[in-house]
Scaffold this active site. Sequence first.
Site, short mmCIF file in Angstrom:
data_model
loop_
_atom_site.label_atom_id
_atom_site.label_comp_id
_atom_site.label_asym_id
_atom_site.label_seq_id
_atom_site.Cartn_x
_atom_site.Cartn_y
_atom_site.Cartn_z
N GLY A 1 -3.40 1.98 10.35
CA GLY A 1 -3.67 1.71 8.94
C GLY A 1 -4.91 0.85 8.83
O GLY A 1 -6.03 1.37 8.93
N GLU B 1 -7.52 2.06 0.65
CA GLU B 1 -8.93 1.90 1.03
C GLU B 1 -9.24 0.48 1.48
O GLU B 1 -10.22 -0.13 1.08
CB GLU B 1 -9.86 2.37 -0.09
#
Lengths: 279, 383
Positions: B130, B363
Amino acid sequence: MNIIVCIKQVPETTEVKINPETNTLIREGVKSIINPFDAYAIEEGVRLKEKFGAKATVITMGPPQAEAVLREAISLGIDDGILLSDRAFAGSDTWATSYALSAAIKKIGAFDLIVCGKQASDGDTAQVGPGISAHLDIPAVTYVKKIEEINPVRNTKAIIGEDKISNGVKDNFARVERMTEAGYEIIEVSLPALITVVKEINTPRLPSLKGMMRAKQAKIIHWKASDIEVELNFVGLAGSPTQVVKIFTPAPRVGGQMLKGETQEIVDRLVGLLKSDIP
Amino acid sequence: MDYLLTDEQKMIQELARKIAEEKIKPVAAKYDQSEEFPWEIMEILAKADLFGIFVPQEYGGTSGGVLDLCIATEELSRACGGIAVCYAASALGTFPIMLFGNEEQKKKYLPDLASGKKIAGFGITEPEAGSDASAIKTAAKREGDYYVLNGLKHFITNGGDAQIYTVIVMTDKTKGARGASAFVVEKGTPGFTFGKKEEKLGIRASSTRELIFTDCKIPKENLLSKEGMGFIVTMKTFDMSRPGVAAQALGIAQGALDVAVKYAKERQQFGKSISSFQGIQWMLADMATQIEAARALVYSCAREIDVGCKDVGKDSAMAKMFASDVAMKVTTDAVQILGGYGYMKDYPAEKYMRDAKITQIYEGTNQIQRNIIALQLIKEMAK
């Protein structure tokens, strides 16, 4: 094929304010938009353009700022915009307006179909469209909800039977559906013709960014009274046969009265009430 | 506040606002509930030319920039953050091709993406990778004229619905971050399938799925830039797209404020409108001020990118972090102003709050953004 779309710039609100002195609309401080019914006329014009490769021109009569609605029409796909604007036209009623617009349309030259919205949201007269057709001496079909065919190769027998052909329907024609209160009529009309359209005819598209960019660059044609062939005493306030004596908001209708009970009893009371209302 | 937008940017704003008001608002709750992909809205956005606003004209766009994209995303998010992210995620998937594609690749993919005929997605995240993107395991092995992909990407926005994907996979595991490469993979390629669709707290109109690669053979021509450039592609892409997430947060916050102001004016308590109470007024004033500050930051950052400033990483991180924190705060306050109604699904406030949360996460989490900002600060001090 050449299509002409006639539009009007109107105040956005449905609660228009009237100047009690002059009996004209107060436009100050109210955002101006394309008459909502004309949006359907524009969309139909653009669809005909896309389907038949027609050229679509939009025309409006109004103050200089009415150029905005012409640009908006171009952003939706119309090719050209013409603004008919002159102090001499100020105060024109529906007769004088349709006279001036018809003169401008004569100047445009060849056309096959004129498309108008059924009426304007500010004046609500529904007269300018048919007025233009009268001045141009062409047929008009009002409240059109669908254009079934336009200028097709004719299959005479299947459509109307031979007897009607001799009744003067020409080769160039359109077959349209016209809304009535009870349903609709299918009407064949020879071209060139004028139609006014209702909102059932289509769903107007949103503009595209490229269309908006094109509209910004587009050159709007400006015509004054001297650019078209009109007699000046037939336009403007002085040339208008209609005189607005008074404009007012009618008192709201009060709700009806519901009668309940047995049928005979209700009928008796109803008759009594109706009788008592007669002076 | 006047942000001195160009005529084109004002047109984009007007057009996106119109679509948001007329087409998106009426269906936002429906898609939030059904979690269906909002194809009807994507078609409207495509017809309006909004997918190509940042794409050069020669590839079918209108040659705008990041600010243009931010303006459109903000306006769409004002109506629905979920629908807006379907749009913005397509831009995210398009950027790598636009920035790093060769002429042939640009000609092949950009016109369809700019016209909205196809939409894109971007895949880097994996279950174990991640915030630490260097831990990705999906690998591509060169075999003659092909690369063979194996592995799994997850949490991919537009996953399963997009037709074009840009994915970051390892071509040389021994090199760590320098061993990653960017590829274009088209939907329908044998060996490329999709996993389960995630059920989410917010942005529920958007689809989030796994991308599964099982001996998926793609032509070597689908490699963007060179082998080993994967992380550079990602960084440059995120530099461009982060203001977009910030703009999404900004739009969500603005939408929530709109709802709160309208409600405060209409809601009567103690015989008067609650907007006449100073407690409510001050909340609204704070919300509006924070939003405006976020907008100034987002637009400035987007402009910086558009004029070609280098090292926008810190500013871009600030914009994303600040705008999304503002969105969370403002949407929570909006729910508070609506009181009990704010908590109910019949009113739009709670949806804004649910939609806002993700902007602090994806993001790059806001913690990662703070790392970027702090590291850059320290670097600048050392100069």
